[in-house]
Design a protein around this motif. Structure first.
Motif, PDB file in Angstrom:
ATOM      1  N   TYR A 123      15.573   2.163  -2.987  1.00  0.00           N
ATOM      2  CA  TYR A 123      16.117   1.245  -3.979  1.00  0.00           C
ATOM      3  C   TYR A 123      17.627   1.442  -4.054  1.00  0.00           C
ATOM      4  CZ  TYR A 123      11.278   0.997  -5.609  1.00  0.00           C
ATOM      5  OH  TYR A 123       9.913   0.833  -5.691  1.00  0.00           O
ATOM      6  N   GLN A 124      18.319   0.428  -4.550  1.00  0.00           N
ATOM      7  CA  GLN A 124      19.751   0.554  -4.777  1.00  0.00           C
ATOM      8  C   GLN A 124      20.111  -0.173  -6.062  1.00  0.00           C
ATOM      9  OE1 GLN A 124      22.277  -0.206  -1.436  1.00  0.00           O
ATOM     10  NE2 GLN A 124      24.121  -0.246  -2.671  1.00  0.00           N
ATOM     11  N   GLU A 125      20.950   0.465  -6.859  1.00  0.00           N
ATOM     12  CA  GLU A 125      21.437  -0.130  -8.098  1.00  0.00           C
ATOM     13  C   GLU A 125      22.938   0.076  -8.175  1.00  0.00           C
ATOM     14  OE1 GLU A 125      19.466   0.853 -11.737  1.00  0.00           O
ATOM     15  OE2 GLU A 125      17.534   1.044 -10.736  1.00  0.00           O
ATOM     16  N   ARG A 126      23.618  -0.801  -8.922  1.00  0.00           N
ATOM     17  CA  ARG A 126      25.058  -0.681  -9.123  1.00  0.00           C
ATOM     18  C   ARG A 126      25.337  -0.567 -10.611  1.00  0.00           C
ATOM     19  NH1 ARG A 126      29.305  -4.411  -6.076  1.00  0.00           N
ATOM     20  NH2 ARG A 126      28.718  -2.887  -4.488  1.00  0.00           N
ATOM     21  N   SER A 127      26.163   0.428 -10.975  1.00  0.00           N
ATOM     22  CA  SER A 127      26.602   0.520 -12.365  1.00  0.00           C
ATOM     23  C   SER A 127      27.600  -0.604 -12.625  1.00  0.00           C
ATOM     24  CB  SER A 127      27.249   1.880 -12.644  1.00  0.00           C
ATOM     25  OG  SER A 127      28.485   1.976 -11.977  1.00  0.00           O
ATOM     26  N   SER A 128      27.815  -0.919 -13.871  1.00  0.00           N
ATOM     27  CA  SER A 128      28.693  -2.049 -14.179  1.00  0.00           C
ATOM     28  C   SER A 128      29.888  -1.671 -15.034  1.00  0.00           C
ATOM     29  CB  SER A 128      27.881  -3.139 -14.885  1.00  0.00           C
ATOM     30  OG  SER A 128      27.344  -2.617 -16.088  1.00  0.00           O
ATOM     31  N   ILE A 129      30.179  -0.402 -15.185  1.00  0.00           N
ATOM     32  CA  ILE A 129      31.324   0.026 -15.989  1.00  0.00           C
ATOM     33  C   ILE A 129      32.536   0.189 -15.077  1.00  0.00           C
ATOM     34  CG2 ILE A 129      32.271   1.846 -17.439  1.00  0.00           C
ATOM     35  CD1 ILE A 129      29.464   2.342 -18.469  1.00  0.00           C
ATOM     36  N   THR A 130      33.643  -0.470 -15.449  1.00  0.00           N
ATOM     37  CA  THR A 130      34.867  -0.438 -14.658  1.00  0.00           C
ATOM     38  C   THR A 130      35.866   0.530 -15.281  1.00  0.00           C
ATOM     39  OG1 THR A 130      34.563  -2.717 -13.954  1.00  0.00           O
ATOM     40  CG2 THR A 130      36.787  -1.847 -13.801  1.00  0.00           C
ATOM     41  N   LEU A 131      36.501   1.342 -14.421  1.00  0.00           N
ATOM     42  CA  LEU A 131      37.595   2.213 -14.834  1.00  0.00           C
ATOM     43  C   LEU A 131      38.893   1.614 -14.330  1.00  0.00           C
ATOM     44  CD1 LEU A 131      38.846   4.937 -15.877  1.00  0.00           C
ATOM     45  CD2 LEU A 131      38.491   5.799 -13.555  1.00  0.00           C
ATOM     46  N   VAL A 132      39.865   1.439 -15.221  1.00  0.00           N
ATOM     47  CA  VAL A 132      41.217   1.030 -14.856  1.00  0.00           C
ATOM     48  C   VAL A 132      42.117   2.195 -15.248  1.00  0.00           C
ATOM     49  CG1 VAL A 132      43.060  -0.655 -15.196  1.00  0.00           C
ATOM     50  CG2 VAL A 132      40.662  -1.390 -15.263  1.00  0.00           C
ATOM     51  N   LEU A 133      42.834   2.746 -14.268  1.00  0.00           N
ATOM     52  CA  LEU A 133      43.595   3.978 -14.452  1.00  0.00           C
ATOM     53  C   LEU A 133      45.071   3.715 -14.177  1.00  0.00           C
ATOM     54  CD1 LEU A 133      43.307   7.099 -14.870  1.00  0.00           C
ATOM     55  CD2 LEU A 133      42.931   7.275 -12.401  1.00  0.00           C
ATOM     56  N   CYS A 134      45.942   4.069 -15.124  1.00  0.00           N
ATOM     57  CA  CYS A 134      47.389   3.935 -14.977  1.00  0.00           C
ATOM     58  C   CYS A 134      48.044   5.271 -15.315  1.00  0.00           C
ATOM     59  CB  CYS A 134      47.947   2.875 -15.924  1.00  0.00           C
ATOM     60  SG  CYS A 134      47.488   1.189 -15.512  1.00  0.00           S
ATOM     61  N   PRO A 135      49.206   5.557 -14.724  1.00  0.00           N
ATOM     62  CA  PRO A 135      49.906   6.795 -15.082  1.00  0.00           C
ATOM     63  C   PRO A 135      50.496   6.695 -16.485  1.00  0.00           C
ATOM     64  CG  PRO A 135      51.238   5.507 -13.564  1.00  0.00           C
ATOM     65  CD  PRO A 135      49.919   4.809 -13.681  1.00  0.00           C
ATOM     66  N   SER A 136      50.525   7.815 -17.178  1.00  0.00           N
ATOM     67  CA  SER A 136      51.048   7.822 -18.546  1.00  0.00           C
ATOM     68  C   SER A 136      52.513   7.414 -18.590  1.00  0.00           C
ATOM     69  CB  SER A 136      50.846   9.197 -19.189  1.00  0.00           C
ATOM     70  OG  SER A 136      51.434  10.218 -18.392  1.00  0.00           O
ATOM     71  N   GLU A 137      53.252   7.652 -17.502  1.00  0.00           N
ATOM     72  CA  GLU A 137      54.672   7.291 -17.458  1.00  0.00           C
ATOM     73  C   GLU A 137      54.891   5.782 -17.330  1.00  0.00           C
ATOM     74  OE1 GLU A 137      54.151  11.152 -15.061  1.00  0.00           O
ATOM     75  OE2 GLU A 137      53.103   9.254 -15.263  1.00  0.00           O
TER      76      GLU A 137
END
Length: 149
Positions: A123-137
């Motif tokens: 079986y295969q499943e995909r999570s649906s939560i997206t991470l958007v990552l930016c530098p603190s600067e």
């Protein structure tokens, strides 16, 4: 999930997709867990690993986590392939991935693909939560992304 809390170039651990097994009779054998990289993708600084039930007990099932460094303090990540999630148990494992905070702009992980086997069937499943990552600067791109949601 938008994160702008870490310095450019640093390594963070992205933890998500706690895996459990609600079946009363069949164990789950994990085959692969792969990040689904977005546009632009982050630099992965290692492979997807797992943290055991003790980590999930601390964080709670269904939680996500972004912490500085790799591996998270006090943990010993294990390989994915061949790990079993027993039937009829509330034990869960956390999926973790070390990633680099981009030098500028943003980096996106759209989720994880989880491939597993139950009673001989794949079986295969995909999570649906997206991470958007930016530098603190340079949080501007993440702030603009959040405003567009």
């Amino acid at each position: 999930m938008v994160v702008m809390a870490f310095p450019a170039g640093s390594t963070v651990t992205y933890g998500l997709q706690t895996l459990g097994n609600s079946s009363a009779s069949d164990s789950i054998e994990l085959l692969t867990v792969s990040p689904v990289m977005g546009d632009p993708p982050p630099e992965a600084r290692g492979e997807v690993k797992l943290l055991g039930p003790e980590r999930v007990a601390t964080l709670g099932a269904g939680a996500f986590d972004v912490v500085p460094g790799w591996p998270p303090s006090g943990t010993d990540p294990i390989d994915v392939t061949g790990q079993r999630v027993p039937a009829g148990t509330s034990s869960h494992v956390e999926v973790v991935l070390p990633v680099a905070v981009p030098p500028r702009g943003m980096a996106v992980i759209e989720g994880f693909d989880v491939e597993y086997r139950v009673d001989g069937r794949r079986y295969q499943e995909r999570s649906s939560i997206t991470l958007v990552l930016c530098p603190s600067e340079y949080p501007q791109d993440c702030a603009e992304f959040e405003q567009g949601l």
